[in-house]
Design a protein around this motif. Structure first.
Motif, PDB file in Angstrom:
ATOM      1  N   THR A 171      22.751  -9.668  -5.848  1.00  0.00           N
ATOM      2  CA  THR A 171      21.704 -10.582  -6.293  1.00  0.00           C
ATOM      3  C   THR A 171      22.299 -11.437  -7.407  1.00  0.00           C
ATOM      4  O   THR A 171      23.003 -10.929  -8.279  1.00  0.00           O
ATOM      5  CB  THR A 171      20.488  -9.802  -6.826  1.00  0.00           C
ATOM      6  N   VAL A 172      22.029 -12.742  -7.350  1.00  0.00           N
ATOM      7  CA  VAL A 172      22.451 -13.654  -8.412  1.00  0.00           C
ATOM      8  C   VAL A 172      21.230 -14.454  -8.865  1.00  0.00           C
ATOM      9  O   VAL A 172      20.301 -14.670  -8.103  1.00  0.00           O
ATOM     10  CB  VAL A 172      23.581 -14.616  -7.964  1.00  0.00           C
ATOM     11  N   HIS A 173      21.263 -14.857 -10.108  1.00  0.00           N
ATOM     12  CA  HIS A 173      20.189 -15.702 -10.654  1.00  0.00           C
ATOM     13  C   HIS A 173      20.605 -17.156 -10.483  1.00  0.00           C
ATOM     14  O   HIS A 173      21.692 -17.545 -10.885  1.00  0.00           O
ATOM     15  CB  HIS A 173      19.934 -15.383 -12.129  1.00  0.00           C
ATOM     16  N   THR A 174      19.742 -17.965  -9.856  1.00  0.00           N
ATOM     17  CA  THR A 174      20.013 -19.380  -9.647  1.00  0.00           C
ATOM     18  C   THR A 174      18.894 -20.195 -10.291  1.00  0.00           C
ATOM     19  O   THR A 174      17.905 -19.636 -10.767  1.00  0.00           O
ATOM     20  CB  THR A 174      20.080 -19.735  -8.140  1.00  0.00           C
ATOM     21  N   GLU A 175      19.034 -21.508 -10.247  1.00  0.00           N
ATOM     22  CA  GLU A 175      17.975 -22.383 -10.773  1.00  0.00           C
ATOM     23  C   GLU A 175      16.680 -22.229  -9.985  1.00  0.00           C
ATOM     24  O   GLU A 175      15.601 -22.518 -10.479  1.00  0.00           O
ATOM     25  CB  GLU A 175      18.439 -23.839 -10.748  1.00  0.00           C
TER      26      GLU A 175
END
Length: 160
Positions: free
Chosen positions: A97-101
């Protein structure tokens, strides 16, 4: 009752590759439930279910553009390993999981080094022609609350 807009449809599915390999199934588990006509299902599946009745079983084949889209090379990006969430030690093929805009996003780790990783933001099924074996388990009128919320409630659907 026929599948139509504003009905709650419960169905079983088996998802297969073009080669006939089973990729996913819910057969033997709770049927999947969704609110028909509210964009809560792949368009190709929703179109195929329209007009079907409880007990109907059939197969459909969806091209990539009708399923999860074509694979896009520009969806592979290099990010610092510290931005990957979900494990301590990363290997190619793992989901992260990655945090994006646009918020959190699930990605596939394509390659990992000591400090940087190449991640694939394409859907894991992008670029594949998919075969769905479908069985309509039940069809009922949606409640006013389900229509207002835009999704099915109860078993196989959303729980508040």
């Amino acid at each position: 009752m026929q599948v139509a807009d504003n009905t709650v449809v419960q169905f079983n599915y088996t998802l297969k590759s073009e080669e006939g390999d089973t990729l996913d199934t819910n057969v033997g588990n709770t049927p999947l439930a969704y609110l028909h006509g509210h964009k809560g299902m792949l368009e190709g599946i929703e179109a195929a279910l329209t007009g079907k009745n409880e007990g109907d079983s059939f197969s459909i084949t969806l091209a990539p553009e009708d399923a999860y889209g074509e694979r896009k090379d520009e969806m592979i990006q290099r990010v610092p390993v510290k931005h990957l969430h979900g494990a301590k030690n990363w290997k190619a093929g793992m989901m992260a999981t990655v945090h994006t805009e646009q918020g959190e996003r699930q990605v596939t780790v394509a390659k990992v080094g000591k400090f940087m990783a190449d991640i694939d933001m394409n859907h894991p099924l992008a670029g594949l022609t998919l075969i769905f074996d479908l069985e309509v388990v039940s069809v009922r009128e949606a409640t006013e609350e389900e229509i207002a919320h835009g999704h099915a409630h109860g078993e196989g659907g959303h729980h508040h």
